[in-house]
Design a protein around this motif. Structure first.
Motif, mmCIF file in Angstrom:
data_model
loop_
_atom_site.group_PDB
_atom_site.id
_atom_site.type_symbol
_atom_site.label_atom_id
_atom_site.label_comp_id
_atom_site.label_asym_id
_atom_site.label_seq_id
_atom_site.Cartn_x
_atom_site.Cartn_y
_atom_site.Cartn_z
ATOM 1 N N SER A 87 0.734 -1.177 0.159
ATOM 2 C CA SER A 87 0.047 -0.040 0.075
ATOM 3 C C SER A 87 0.892 1.205 0.145
ATOM 4 O O SER A 87 0.403 2.458 -0.117
ATOM 5 C CB SER A 87 -1.007 -0.111 1.129
ATOM 6 N N MET A 128 -3.982 -15.442 -3.693
ATOM 7 C CA MET A 128 -5.464 -14.909 -3.737
ATOM 8 C C MET A 128 -6.451 -16.131 -4.007
ATOM 9 O O MET A 128 -7.699 -15.993 -3.387
ATOM 10 C CB MET A 128 -5.680 -13.948 -4.781
ATOM 11 N N SER A 163 -6.762 -14.757 1.129
ATOM 12 C CA SER A 163 -7.199 -14.476 0.044
ATOM 13 C C SER A 163 -7.581 -12.970 0.032
ATOM 14 O O SER A 163 -7.217 -12.196 -0.875
ATOM 15 C CB SER A 163 -8.490 -15.112 -0.205
ATOM 16 N N LEU A 164 -7.995 -12.345 1.047
ATOM 17 C CA LEU A 164 -8.400 -11.003 1.290
ATOM 18 C C LEU A 164 -7.320 -10.193 1.102
ATOM 19 O O LEU A 164 -6.994 -9.122 0.557
ATOM 20 C CB LEU A 164 -9.028 -10.726 2.611
ATOM 21 N N CYS A 167 -5.510 -10.138 -2.148
ATOM 22 C CA CYS A 167 -6.430 -9.265 -3.054
ATOM 23 C C CYS A 167 -6.095 -7.739 -2.905
ATOM 24 O O CYS A 167 -6.008 -6.956 -3.723
ATOM 25 C CB CYS A 167 -7.914 -9.712 -2.894
ATOM 26 N N GLU A 168 -5.875 -7.233 -1.624
ATOM 27 C CA GLU A 168 -5.610 -6.099 -1.438
ATOM 28 C C GLU A 168 -4.270 -5.602 -1.873
ATOM 29 O O GLU A 168 -4.041 -4.631 -2.456
ATOM 30 C CB GLU A 168 -5.731 -5.846 0.248
ATOM 31 N N LEU A 198 -2.775 -7.077 -4.284
ATOM 32 C CA LEU A 198 -3.019 -6.923 -5.820
ATOM 33 C C LEU A 198 -3.388 -5.686 -6.324
ATOM 34 O O LEU A 198 -2.976 -5.074 -7.212
ATOM 35 C CB LEU A 198 -3.335 -8.035 -6.371
ATOM 36 N N THR A 199 -4.539 -5.053 -5.584
ATOM 37 C CA THR A 199 -5.181 -3.934 -5.813
ATOM 38 C C THR A 199 -4.034 -3.024 -5.759
ATOM 39 O O THR A 199 -4.094 -1.805 -6.424
ATOM 40 C CB THR A 199 -6.283 -3.830 -5.036
ATOM 41 N N SER A 200 -3.297 -2.701 -4.769
ATOM 42 C CA SER A 200 -2.485 -1.760 -4.379
ATOM 43 C C SER A 200 -1.530 -1.685 -5.653
ATOM 44 O O SER A 200 -1.193 -0.673 -6.117
ATOM 45 C CB SER A 200 -1.670 -1.840 -3.068
ATOM 46 N N SER A 216 -1.927 -3.037 -8.886
ATOM 47 C CA SER A 216 -2.519 -2.188 -10.018
ATOM 48 C C SER A 216 -2.818 -0.995 -9.827
ATOM 49 O O SER A 216 -2.661 -0.422 -11.029
ATOM 50 C CB SER A 216 -3.422 -3.187 -10.426
ATOM 51 N N LEU A 217 -2.866 -0.466 -8.836
ATOM 52 C CA LEU A 217 -3.230 1.011 -8.672
ATOM 53 C C LEU A 217 -2.039 1.636 -9.106
ATOM 54 O O LEU A 217 -2.016 2.727 -9.509
ATOM 55 C CB LEU A 217 -3.641 1.271 -7.167
ATOM 56 N N VAL A 262 -1.750 -3.038 -16.714
ATOM 57 C CA VAL A 262 -1.565 -4.206 -15.764
ATOM 58 C C VAL A 262 -1.107 -5.486 -16.333
ATOM 59 O O VAL A 262 -0.561 -6.144 -15.471
ATOM 60 C CB VAL A 262 -3.209 -4.082 -15.145
ATOM 61 N N MET A 298 0.533 -8.495 -14.171
ATOM 62 C CA MET A 298 -0.237 -9.354 -13.876
ATOM 63 C C MET A 298 -0.644 -10.057 -15.262
ATOM 64 O O MET A 298 -0.779 -9.762 -16.307
ATOM 65 C CB MET A 298 -1.548 -8.932 -13.301
ATOM 66 N N LEU A 310 -6.305 -12.969 -14.453
ATOM 67 C CA LEU A 310 -7.543 -12.262 -14.439
ATOM 68 C C LEU A 310 -8.629 -12.970 -14.732
ATOM 69 O O LEU A 310 -9.785 -12.852 -14.268
ATOM 70 C CB LEU A 310 -7.577 -10.907 -15.388
ATOM 71 N N VAL A 333 -14.260 -10.707 0.832
ATOM 72 C CA VAL A 333 -13.124 -11.242 -0.266
ATOM 73 C C VAL A 333 -13.847 -10.913 -1.821
ATOM 74 O O VAL A 333 -13.156 -10.498 -2.469
ATOM 75 C CB VAL A 333 -12.766 -12.823 0.095
ATOM 76 N N LEU A 349 -10.269 -5.310 -7.042
ATOM 77 C CA LEU A 349 -9.109 -5.682 -7.811
ATOM 78 C C LEU A 349 -9.494 -5.415 -9.604
ATOM 79 O O LEU A 349 -8.743 -4.902 -10.229
ATOM 80 C CB LEU A 349 -8.586 -6.843 -7.595
ATOM 81 N N GLU A 406 -9.920 -2.088 -10.677
ATOM 82 C CA GLU A 406 -8.732 -1.561 -10.877
ATOM 83 C C GLU A 406 -8.056 -1.995 -12.162
ATOM 84 O O GLU A 406 -7.546 -1.132 -12.899
ATOM 85 C CB GLU A 406 -7.553 -1.610 -9.781
ATOM 86 N N SER A 436 -7.116 0.325 -16.351
ATOM 87 C CA SER A 436 -5.945 0.615 -16.669
ATOM 88 C C SER A 436 -5.709 -0.217 -17.884
ATOM 89 O O SER A 436 -4.668 -0.078 -18.373
ATOM 90 C CB SER A 436 -4.912 0.412 -15.516
ATOM 91 N N ASN A 463 -4.850 4.866 1.200
ATOM 92 C CA ASN A 463 -5.604 4.055 0.487
ATOM 93 C C ASN A 463 -6.900 3.784 1.395
ATOM 94 O O ASN A 463 -7.949 3.403 0.523
ATOM 95 C CB ASN A 463 -4.702 3.042 -0.064
#
Lengths: 274, 1157
Positions: free
Chosen positions: A177, A202, A210-211, A214-215, A217-219, A221-222, A231, A235, A240, B5, B12, B15, B19, B376
């Motif tokens: 993050s 994940m 998993s959560l 996921c967080e 990976l989200t960070s 990709s952001l 992306v 990834m 995906l 989850v 995800l 996001e 992009s 975030n």
């Protein structure tokens, strides 16, 4: 050496009266930890652990972090038992006094902890290291990234029991993050190697892992988006695709009739009012 | 997979999709669209049991994720207009980039060509997406979304409108409130919204010419015309310019023939014609025909002013029949017709009401974001949701300056820091010892000429946070002796500022540097002396700006009222409440008389009951007068329609035909917009806790309750009926994410949630009623939660408490209590278990008329029982307990709504009596002076006298026992019977009930509910639809050795379904303590029903050696329960039959005591 110790001792005495007898034991603990004898060291560190586990932030104001941390970091490279104990002490220390993470990193403690994870000699030491890093990530995730902990913490994550895995992944998520604070190069080197692991994690059966994955990976990709990178470069599309399927899976388990009635009822002709 | 989850994955994906186009393609090709559209639909709509309910977004972040995923799946909109717009001037580009936070709305400019190509390739998919999502998305209520999510919503709408096909869009316009939504956007004061709406309009007009007509008829164009007249403060100048430009462009490109022309609106033309025909009833018929056959938009109705005519038509036709006749002439489906009429009126209401919505901002929001490193995580929730920040604001102390108006007594101005939710009485408790001391010191002063002043003291004992009293020695005392008992204290620098505020009191010297701390010892000593002092008996009255405060007022409320509200765009700026220091004046009152007077003054100003309704009438008039006159008509019409609909319920006894069969009319009467406005206001804890909601929020739910859904009204009720402590708890209960958000950041709750103390009482099973009377008498108005234990039993907590209420309600239903009418005929329909002594009344309980000849003690006993009953009901509602008692609708009507009853209500109470009375009445009507014949018998031969049927002792008029009923006075007889049963005979009981109820909380709070809703609250869910396999299995949780597909668990559910109603009641009582389910059924059980495996009893004589032994052992075991946790401990029985056998044994024999701990 003797004079230094005396100096240290007197230093403690100055503020010792204000604190409980526990605090007054600290210099002697420190002495024991610094002695040559492994047995003494053991006793010293384990008593330190005991002390830390019952202390609160308030009672720690005068705790000589500067002096304790180098000793603990040094002990990280000694015998297995001592390593474990000093890992535990670091964990406890950061827990009670988060700011001590800075000193630990200055003393090279984080690299030492990461070493335990990259080449695992003793599983319990490695687990304890993860816990220590997890605590540090609570307040100083940037430091961890700088010291390369992101890679280390995920490198053999499968080996650990589920509780430790959770800590490892949530630590990784916290580090991810703060990726924004670093240069492109630093990030891309690091991220490239961890993404596959995170992708795997994940799809873990454990919700918490998993959560966190996921967080993370989200960070990531952001972060890619902010750096203007696509992306796909980070990834895989396969991943995906899998993720989408996972999300859709919920859809498949619904009995057909429920689905059709639901759809029917959300058509225009009956305006839905809550 | 857990919902959290699931939402993380959606985040995800969204996001990735923003992009990467490939990711976006993948998403479009998958099934995700359906999943999402179903979830979105479940947000705006409760489908009952469905898998999507478990995935419903629970917190604002989830909703945001969902919408942003949709947003990212739709390609950005690149219209020609926008291109022109961008190229026109650099300043506009700046606008766009300055709005980068809302970047989703404008799309990223770089990839537009790419996007276009991509779009053309994938058009069918996008089309599909639009058609799937448009409907559920539109049904999400825009105003109820948090601000950040709103911009996302607008972006989605923009894309949907842009990409949907013309056919689909025109269908959308005719069926959905999209036009009303656009009008709302245009009417808002937010320039961005207006811009978005203009964008919508331009992309619509570009699509097809027919949208011009549609927009015209829906009033969107009219609203756009008005826009140019509005000179308001727009957010940014550039944005304003953009709006102006876009308006101009729309006018030039798409509306060459100028603005609004009424001839184009065909509906309006028709409506005008019909309007002329009023007030004839044909006109109404024509109107109904029109709305059924042609599409008439709300705007046209508004414009034509026909609502006024309809309103007067409906209110003048005193008899519902006239209306129904007109209705019948319209030979279409009456249900549909009514629905349509209601919808049109609702649309009208939506477009023309402007009830104010307040929003609060506090500096807290900003402070917090600065401190937190992890931005975030601080997403939509933190920044946008007033909920969280509001709660934090409530936690931070106010600065209050206490000033005594009687300068000779207490000259020091004291500034204290205190939580805004503290009440005035807390300040009183804080001040009292100090004043006492002061008085004491003064008396000594005269003797010793010694000046002592309290300067600083900690209010820790009173629960004050950072409480810091401060004052200075006055000028006279400066330089004189200072008591050596006090140590010198130091003055904090930051406090120095507030000193300057303090210089109201001229007699104070501000040069005094000394600040002394008062030893706690001193306080004690002085208090003792103070008590000896004659003047020690005093009380304190507080006032703000001359307004005297009640001791239960919270400080926040006091200061909100005291200060004029600063309002910009409905924004209630509360910042100053925290930054400024407030002056609280107080007066020490020694005279008990004047104290009483001031009390009376206060209590007089707090209107209850009847006064309340008068006040409400006045207030509602005031509110409506500020609104458009059409709002009043719309509300009036809806009210009339509601009444008619209620009245026209099918009635088999009267052979009245079923007129409106559709029960969903009630749902149509709910106005989405007004309702969600209310919810939005209620979601602001600061407004709720300070009781500073806009006035309409506290009026409309009472006056026009049909406008609001049950959920919103019950939310209002829970936030307002009880004390502040319970309000805060209820708020926290409704926002569960606050607790897990906090667990994550290791933050404790923003402030110490007020704890409702528990009042434990231990009572004896054999003296339930007497004990209850004592308990309620003592603790009724205490704001604590009542918990009951029984003598000699080990159980405590929820279970015994519920059982207590169950037993008590059964006690009230004893025949020997002489409280209720009983229905003799139906007594055998009841279950055999009901003992002889209890009243049987399938219609629900209604008080028995009080016999005037009853001895005083007996009568007062009955009256007392009613008062106690009121107590019990109120306490049960307050604590959320269930009662096993079923009142009739008429009783609720009378007791709670205070409505007078008519003959119709007798039908609910005693259908048999009603039927015979009606027969008598009808026969006299038909007889025309000759002998009336009832069922073939002359009325004289019935030997009726003027006494109450069934109660020979009660005479309906003086000497009524001697007067026989003849065809001449039969009519009068019927009237008197009804009158006596419904009002004269029960007035005292109802009064007592209300009085008892009011001791716990004011009964008028319940007026916002319909009778059946109150019944649901009091008695829980009695319907049988809860008993299905799916419901039970989805509501129960399995733990400690069981999972939902374990054999014994499935067997248990099967067995439960086989039980008869009596055993079902027993089972529930066995598990929960109450034989009824709460409103919402099994799912609403709190804590959830949990099935756990009961291992073999280790203390038993045989220890299991083999599997066979273990099986035998468990088969011999009995199930047991933990009622407090709703735990059902089920031994792993080997077969269903054994299970049933053991279960029945347990629930039949295991009633009546709590013996396991």
């Amino acid at each position: 050496m003797r004079s230094i110790l005396r100096h240290l001792g007197s230093g403690f005495e100055v503020f010792a009266p204000q604190f409980s007898e526990e605090t007054s034991r600290l210099p002697s603990l420190l002495n024991m930890m610094q002695s040559e004898d492994t047995g003494d060291q053991m006793t010293g560190v384990s008593e330190l652990c005991e002390y830390l586990s019952i202390s609160s932030e308030d009672s720690m104001i005068m705790f000589p972090v500067d002096q304790v941390v180098p000793v603990l970091v040094e002990l990280l490279t000694s015998s297995p038992d001592l390593m474990l104990l000093s890992c535990r002490a670091i964990t406890l220390l950061v827990d009670v006094r988060p700011s001590s993470a800075k000193q630990i990193s200055e003393q090279g403690g984080i690299e030492a902890l990461c070493n335990k994870l990259v080449c695992i000699e003793y599983i319990d030491v490695a687990e304890q290291s993860i816990q220590a890093l997890g605590k540090i990530s609570g307040s100083y995730p940037e430091i961890l990234f700088e010291r390369g902990a992101l890679n280390a913490i995920l490198s053999f994550v499968d080996f650990f029991q589920i509780g430790i895995q959770r800590i490892a992944v949530s630590t990784a998520a916290k580090i991810c993050s703060v990726l924004g604070a670093f240069t492109d190069e630093e990030v891309s080197v690091c991220v490239g190697s961890i993404v596959p692991t995170l992708e795997q994690l994940m799809f873990s059966a454990d919700n918490k892992i998993s959560l966190s994955a996921c967080e993370a990976l989200t960070s990531i990709s952001l972060n890619c988006k902010h750096r203007g990178k696509s992306v796909e470069s980070v990834m895989g599309l396969d991943f995906l695709q899998q993720a989408i399927q996972k999300v859709c899976f919920i859809f498949y388990i619904i009995p057909i009739d429920t689905e059709s009635t639901m759809r029917g009822s959300c058509r225009w002709n009956n305006r839905i009012r809550p | 997979m857990k919902p959290c989850v699931f939402y993380a994955m959606l985040g995800l994906l969204s996001e990735c999709a923003t992009s990467s186009q490939q990711a976006c393609m993948l998403l479009l090709e998958s099934n995700v669209i359906q999943v999402i559209s179903n979830i979105v639909a479940s947000v705006s709509n409760n489908f009952g049991e469905s898998i999507y309910n478990s995935l419903k977004p629970r917190d604002p972040d989830d909703t945001h994720t969902l919408l942003s995923l949709i947003d990212s799946m739709l390609p950005a909109v690149v219209t020609h207009d926008l291109k022109v717009f961008k190229s026109r001037s650099k300043q506009f580009l700046k606008v766009l980039s300055s709005l980068e936070t809302h970047s989703t709305i404008f799309g990223s400019s770089e990839k537009k060509e790419e996007v276009r190509e991509f779009l053309i390739e994938n058009h069918p998919k996008v089309d599909f997406l639009c058609s799937e999502l448009a409907c559920p998305i539109l049904n999400m209520e825009f105003v109820s979304l948090p601000p950040k999510t709103r911009s996302c919503y607008l972006s989605i709408m923009d894309k949907l409108l842009f990409y949907s096909s013309v056919e689909y869009l025109s269908e959308m316009f005719s069926q959905s409130p999209i036009a009303a939504f656009m009008i709302r956007l245009l009417q808002s004061s937010d320039c961005l919204w207006i811009f978005c709406c203009l964008k919508f309009a331009s992309s619509l007009l570009q699509k097809d010419k027919k949208f011009k007509v549609i927009l015209l008829r829906e009033g969107v164009l009219n609203e756009m015309e008005k826009l140019s007249d509005r000179k308001e403060l727009f957010a940014t100048d550039a944005l304003k310019e953009a709006c102006t430009w876009l308006t101009g462009r729309i006018r030039v490109c798409y509306l060459p023939d100028g603005g609004v022309r009424e001839d184009d609106m065909e509906g309006l033309v028709y409506l005008r014609k019909i309007k002329e025909k009023f007030p004839k009833s044909e006109a109404f018929k024509d109107f109904l025909d029109l709305i059924m056959d042609h599409s008439v938009s709300a705007f046209e109705v508004y414009r034509s002013g026909i609502m006024e005519e309809i309103y007067s038509f409906l209110s003048n036709s005193t008899d519902e029949c006239e209306f129904l006749e007109a209705w019948m002439k319209q030979n279409k489906n009456p249900d549909e017709c009514l629905e349509r009429l209601i919808d049109i009126v609702q649309d009208l209401l939506m477009t023309c009401e402007h009830f104010p919505v307040y929003s609060t901002t506090t500096h807290y929001m900003y402070m917090r974001t600065q401190n937190t490193r992890n931005r975030n995580r601080l997403s939509a929730r933190e920044l946008a949701d007033p909920f969280d920040s509001g709660l934090k604001a409530l936690a931070s102390p106010l600065r209050i300056r206490l000033c005594c108006l009687d300068k000779d007594i207490y000259t020091n101005a004291t500034t204290i820091m205190i939580e805004p939710l503290a009440t005035v009485s807390q300040i009183q408790a804080y001040l009292k010892p100090r004043i006492k001391q002061m008085l004491n010191a003064q008396s000594r002063e005269t003797e010793k000429n010694d000046h002592v002043r309290i300067t600083r003291s900690r209010a820790r004992t009173l629960g004050f946070r950072d409480g810091m009293g401060k004052s200075r020695p006055d000028s006279a005392s400066k330089g004189t002796q200072v008591d050596q008992k006090f140590r010198k204290g130091r003055i904090e620098n930051d406090r120095a500022e507030c000193r300057d505020d303090n210089d109201l009191n001229a007699s104070l010297s501000f040069e005094g540097e000394e600040c002394q701390e008062l030893g706690s010892l001193g306080i004690v000593n002085r208090n003792d002396e103070g008590q000896k002092n004659e003047r020690s008996d005093f009380s304190i009255s507080f006032s703000v700006n001359g307004v005297v405060l009640d001791s239960s007022t919270t400080l926040l409320k006091a200061f909100l009222d005291g200060q004029p509200r600063v309002m910009e765009n409905g924004l209630l700026d509360l910042k100053h409440i925290w930054t400024e220091s407030h002056q609280l004046d107080f007066r020490v009152i020694f005279d008990v008389k004047s104290l009483m007077e001031s009390r009376n003054e206060i209590s007089a100003s707090i209107a209850l009951g009847e006064d309340n309704s008068v006040k409400m009438d006045r207030e509602s008039d005031k509110i409506l007068s500020q609104e458009d006159v059409q709002v009043r008509f719309a509300l009036g019409i809806l009210q009339a329609l509601e009444k008619i609909w209620m009245f026209s319920k099918p009635d088999k006894l009267l052979d009245r035909p079923e007129f409106f069969s559709n029960p969903s009319i009630k749902n149509h009467l709910v106005n989405n917009k007004v309702c969600s406005k209310l919810i939005r206001q209620l979601k602001d804890p600061l407004l709720v806790c300070s009781r500073a909601l806009p006035t309409w929020c506290s009026i409309l739910p009472y006056k026009s309750k049909f406008l609001f859904s049950y959920e919103s009204r019950s939310m209002y009720f829970r936030y307002h009926a009880f004390g502040l402590g319970r309000t805060v708890l209820a708020i926290l209960e409704d926002a569960p994410w606050l607790s897990y958000a906090n667990a994550e950041s290791q933050d404790s709750l923003p402030f110490a949630a007020p704890r409702i103390s528990r009042q434990k009482v231990r009572i004896s099973r054999s003296h339930i009623l007497e004990s209850a009377r004592k308990v309620f008498g003592r603790y009724a108005n205490a704001d604590s939660r009542l918990e009951v234990e029984f003598y000699g039993e080990v159980g405590s907590g929820l279970g015994p408490t519920l059982e207590f209420y169950t037993l008590l309600s059964r006690e009230f239903q004893r025949k020997s209590m002489n409280m209720w009418r009983s229905d003799i005929n139906s007594r055998f329909d009841q279950n055999e278990e009901v003992d002889e002594d209890s009243i049987a009344s399938p219609q629900g309980l209604f008080p028995q008329p009080l016999d005037p000849k009853l001895s005083d003690s007996d009568a007062s006993c009955i009256i007392n029982n009613f008062s106690l009953l009121g107590h019990m009901v109120a306490k049960a509602i307050q604590d959320g307990r269930l009662l096993d008692i079923h009142f009739s609708r008429a009783f609720y009507k009378l007791a709670i709504h205070g409505e007078s009853l008519d003959a119709q209500d007798l039908l609910d109470i005693d259908p048999e009596l009603f039927k015979s009375l009606i027969e008598i009445q009808n026969s006299t009507l038909q007889s025309d002076g000759s002998q009336a014949v009832v069922n073939g018998v002359h009325i004289d031969d019935l030997c009726l006298t003027f006494v109450l049927p069934g109660h020979e002792m009660i005479e309906l008029c003086p000497g009524g026992g001697e007067i026989s009923v003849t065809s001449e006075n039969a009519y009068e007889y019927v009237d008197r019977v009804i009158e006596y049963i419904l009002s004269t005979g029960v007035g005292k009981q109802i009064e007592a009930f209300r009085e008892g109820f009011n001791k716990v909380f004011p009964i008028h709070h319940l007026e916002i509910f319909y009778e059946d809703e109150i019944d649901l609250m009091v008695c829980g869910d009695v319907s049988s639809n809860q008993w299905t396999f799916e419901t039970i299995s989805s509501a129960m949780r399995c733990d400690h050795g069981y999972s939902s597909d374990s054999g014994p668990v499935i067997n248990l559910i099967k067995v439960l379904l086989e039980l008869d109603s009596q055993d079902k009641r027993r089972f529930l009582k066995f598990v929960t303590g109450s034989p009824r389910l709460p409103a919402g059924g099994f799912l609403a059980l709190n804590p959830r029903l949990t099935i756990v495996r009961k291992g073999p009893d280790s203390s038993g004589p045989i220890s299991p050696k083999s599997g066979e032994d273990a099986r035998k052992l468990s088969d011999n075991d009995l199930p047991s329960v933990m009622t407090c946790a709703n735990y059902f401990k089920l031994p792993p029985y080997s077969s269903k039959d054994i299970l049933k056998n053991r279960l029945l044994f347990a629930i039949r024999e295991g009633q009546g005591s709590f013996d396991l701990s």
